[in-house]
Design a protein around this motif. Structure first.
Motif, short mmCIF file in Angstrom:
data_model
loop_
_atom_site.label_atom_id
_atom_site.label_comp_id
_atom_site.label_asym_id
_atom_site.label_seq_id
_atom_site.Cartn_x
_atom_site.Cartn_y
_atom_site.Cartn_z
N MET A 1 42.21 -5.77 -55.76
CA MET A 1 41.89 -7.09 -56.37
C MET A 1 40.55 -7.18 -57.08
O MET A 1 40.72 -7.53 -58.17
CB MET A 1 41.83 -8.22 -55.39
N LEU A 2 39.51 -6.55 -56.44
CA LEU A 2 38.36 -6.87 -57.12
C LEU A 2 38.42 -5.76 -58.56
O LEU A 2 37.88 -5.91 -59.62
CB LEU A 2 37.34 -6.28 -56.47
N GLU B 1 32.82 -26.34 -51.72
CA GLU B 1 31.29 -25.93 -51.84
C GLU B 1 31.13 -24.56 -51.75
O GLU B 1 30.40 -24.18 -52.46
CB GLU B 1 30.51 -26.69 -50.52
N MET B 2 31.63 -23.61 -50.96
CA MET B 2 31.55 -22.38 -50.80
C MET B 2 31.98 -21.62 -52.20
O MET B 2 31.16 -20.91 -52.83
CB MET B 2 32.37 -21.84 -49.73
N MET B 3 33.11 -22.12 -52.87
CA MET B 3 33.53 -21.31 -54.10
C MET B 3 32.68 -21.78 -55.34
O MET B 3 32.83 -21.30 -56.22
CB MET B 3 35.02 -21.63 -54.03
N ALA B 4 32.35 -23.01 -55.04
CA ALA B 4 31.18 -23.34 -56.19
C ALA B 4 29.75 -22.84 -56.03
O ALA B 4 29.12 -22.91 -56.84
CB ALA B 4 31.24 -24.85 -56.26
N GLY B 5 29.59 -21.85 -55.02
CA GLY B 5 28.21 -21.25 -54.85
C GLY B 5 27.40 -22.11 -54.13
O GLY B 5 26.17 -21.83 -54.07
N ARG B 6 27.65 -23.42 -53.41
CA ARG B 6 26.74 -24.27 -52.87
C ARG B 6 26.59 -23.90 -51.33
O ARG B 6 25.72 -24.58 -50.75
CB ARG B 6 27.06 -25.58 -53.25
N LEU B 7 27.43 -22.83 -50.82
CA LEU B 7 27.40 -22.69 -49.45
C LEU B 7 27.78 -21.12 -49.24
O LEU B 7 28.43 -20.71 -49.98
CB LEU B 7 28.56 -23.54 -48.51
N GLU C 1 34.33 -14.16 -46.82
CA GLU C 1 33.44 -13.14 -47.66
C GLU C 1 34.14 -12.48 -48.83
O GLU C 1 33.33 -12.42 -49.98
CB GLU C 1 32.67 -12.11 -46.73
N ALA C 2 35.29 -12.31 -48.74
CA ALA C 2 36.14 -11.79 -49.82
C ALA C 2 36.17 -12.66 -50.84
O ALA C 2 36.16 -12.39 -52.15
CB ALA C 2 37.31 -11.10 -49.37
N TYR C 3 36.49 -14.08 -50.49
CA TYR C 3 36.78 -14.85 -51.55
C TYR C 3 35.44 -15.21 -52.21
O TYR C 3 35.68 -15.61 -53.34
CB TYR C 3 37.47 -16.27 -50.84
N TYR C 4 34.19 -15.46 -51.35
CA TYR C 4 33.16 -15.54 -51.91
C TYR C 4 32.74 -14.62 -53.03
O TYR C 4 31.84 -14.95 -54.05
CB TYR C 4 32.08 -15.86 -51.02
N GLU C 5 33.11 -13.36 -52.76
CA GLU C 5 32.68 -11.99 -53.75
C GLU C 5 33.36 -12.60 -54.93
O GLU C 5 32.73 -12.17 -56.15
CB GLU C 5 33.43 -10.83 -53.08
N LEU C 6 34.48 -13.32 -54.99
CA LEU C 6 35.01 -13.67 -56.49
C LEU C 6 34.20 -14.53 -57.11
O LEU C 6 33.93 -14.25 -58.38
CB LEU C 6 36.41 -14.38 -56.23
N TYR C 7 33.36 -15.40 -56.52
CA TYR C 7 32.50 -16.21 -57.11
C TYR C 7 31.25 -15.26 -57.36
O TYR C 7 30.76 -15.54 -58.59
CB TYR C 7 32.02 -17.19 -56.19
N LYS C 8 30.75 -14.57 -56.42
CA LYS C 8 29.41 -13.75 -56.96
C LYS C 8 29.64 -12.87 -58.11
O LYS C 8 28.73 -12.58 -58.80
CB LYS C 8 29.17 -12.78 -55.68
N LYS C 9 30.84 -12.15 -58.00
CA LYS C 9 30.95 -11.36 -59.21
C LYS C 9 31.53 -12.09 -60.54
O LYS C 9 31.67 -11.18 -61.59
CB LYS C 9 32.04 -10.23 -58.98
N GLY C 10 31.61 -13.32 -60.51
CA GLY C 10 31.80 -13.84 -61.72
C GLY C 10 33.36 -13.88 -62.22
O GLY C 10 33.58 -13.99 -63.40
#
Length: 480
Positions: A213-214, A447-453, A276-285
């Motif tokens: 996916m990544l 909030e997590m997917m917006a990077g605030r958590l 953590e997998a979904y958060y990585e989508l946010y972190k990697k833009g």
């Protein structure tokens, strides 16, 4: 479950699984003041209409001259399917005055009428203002639909209505015991939706693991395309793919523990890994810029315009986004990508269940008429009409013969065939609507997917909300 603006035989193996049941839904956030008022209101208005005479053609004993009022949620499925079925009612009961209305504001419109004890006879309780089903059941606000299920089907007097339904539909309407409070009319497939055409343009296939996916998202980013978007203003759409991923990684028992509000259920390693997998989508833009500010329609439009590859959604999306979908889009749904070979369940594990919940209020004047309208809707003819009109399957087990299925519907059937026994059905969204939408969705995942958590902070917050709900004696609790 119906969407925020709305949601053949699937194999014997799936039968027991889907009995865990639950849609589409997509559902709401009713206020406690409304629900308390519903529960405490004793002003019943006029008494119920007299029953008619039962017959082979009228197994429910409908009073053919009594008025019938139907309120439909005017969302992704529209209202034409309901009007078409109501026309059949009028043909069968020509003396009946039939009042039809449609709204996206189910709670706002119906709150005063529930409070006054004068609700309609049949309600499509869906959308962003859906009334909390668990509370309505707990406060005895609904009519038991068992007489409908035990009545002869509209097409075959030798077959009961319940025997014409897809596996799990009856069980979904049961919250506590044998009584059936809700009839979920649509049959919804939840998952990761995408365009086969847009993946082909990247020379990519749907990713089965998270590393894949990544890699696909990275490839898309180089072309100026986002990997994902979602309904940022309604982040409770995220579990439409995330929940099945959690079940795939950790097993269905993890989802059951979450539904059961068990202590520490959200702290299971599978939940953490998937967050953590979904958060990585946010972190990697890899999330479309501005997604947290988009509603469901805006995010779907950005997706059909090719600005993002993937979107978590339910099968109503094909009809809801039809006006912006290119003819060569080749819309499809897939089960969520997993982590790796250590996952407890195989690739193909997907969430599918009844959606678009119909209810007959306990204080309806003509409950038999409301159930008769549902009996008509559950005929083969009206099921086919619904499928042709809105590109969705119904609770009727069949009704696709002779219909040219749209790309999205074809992919739904293929996904169900691939899933076989591996269908999961989280109940959180119909057992605890406010917890699911406002807290897990908006205050947690949004909030997590917006990077605030961070994922850890999100899990801690959601577990706290779940524990509060478990300890709240004013809320009726349900168990698998």
């Amino acid at each position: 479950m119906g969407s925020t603006s709305t949601h053949g035989n699937n194999g014997v193996g799936r039968r027991d699984l889907i009995k865990r049941s639950a849609a589409l839904g997509l559902v709401t956030v009713p206020t406690m003041s409304f629900l308390s008022a519903c529960a405490s209101s004793d002003s019943g208005g006029d008494s119920k209409v007299e029953k008619g005479k039962k017959s082979a053609k009228n197994p429910l004993g409908v009073n053919g001259s009594a008025p019938l009022e139907v309120v439909i949620f005017d969302g992704g499925f529209g209202e034409k399917y309901a009007k078409d079925a109501e026309a059949v009612y009028k043909t069968d009961y020509p003396k009946a005055e039939l009042k039809h209305s449609a709204t996206q504001k189910i709670q706002s419109v119906l709150q005063p009428r529930f409070n006054g004890g004068t609700p309609p006879d049949l309600i499509d309780n869906a959308g962003a203002e859906q009334m909390d089903m668990g509370v309505l059941v707990g406060k005895n606000q609904l009519t038991d639909l068992t007489p409908l299920l035990d009545a002869a089907s509209y097409d075959d007097p030798n077959k009961k209505v319940r025997d014409t339904l897809r596996p799990g539909i009856v069980e979904m309407g049961q919250f506590d015991g044998e009584k059936v409070w809700i009839l979920y009319y649509a049959y919804t497939v939840y998952g990761v939706w995408y365009s086969r055409t847009n993946l082909e343009k990247l020379d990519a296939e749907y990713p089965k693991t998270w590393d894949e996916m990544l890699a696909v998202c990275a490839k898309a980013k180089k072309k100026g395309i986002a990997g994902w978007t979602y309904a940022g203003k309604h982040p409770y759409y995220l579990p439409f793919s995330l929940s099945a991923m959690i079940g795939k990684v950790g097993g269905r028992e993890v989802l059951d523990a979450i539904d059961n509000l068990e202590p520490g259920a959200w702290k299971h390693p599978a939940v953490k890994a998937c967050f953590e997998a979904y958060y990585e989508l946010y972190k990697k833009g890899y999330i479309l810029k501005g997604t947290p500010g988009l509603d469901h329609i805006q995010s779907q439009t950005a997706w059909t315009e090719g600005k993002a590859l993937f979107i978590p959604n339910g099968s109503w999306v094909e009809n809801e986004s039809a006006q912006t979908t290119p003819k060569d889009f080749k819309m499809a749904v897939s089960a969520p990508s997993g982590l790796d070979d250590s996952d407890k369940m195989p690739f193909g594990t997907i969430w599918a269940s009844g959606g678009e919940p119909f209810i007959v209020p306990a204080k309806a004047k003509n409950p038999d008429g409301g159930m008769e309208q549902l009996r008509i809707m559950l005929s083969e003819g009206q099921s086919k009409n619904f499928t042709k009109l809105v590109k969705s399957l119904t609770a009727y087990n069949g009704g696709t013969d002779g219909i040219t299925l749209t790309p999205g519907l074809q992919s739904c059937e293929a996904a169900l065939e691939l899933a076989d026994d591996n269908v999961v059905n989280p109940r959180m969204q119909d057992w605890y609507v406010q917890l699911q939408k406002e807290k897990i969705g908006v205050a947690g995942l949004g909030e997590m997917m917006a990077g605030r958590l961070t994922p850890t902070e999100c899990i801690t917050k959601i577990q706290k909300y779940a524990d509060e709900t478990a300890k709240d004696d004013s809320i009726k609790h349900y168990k698998h």
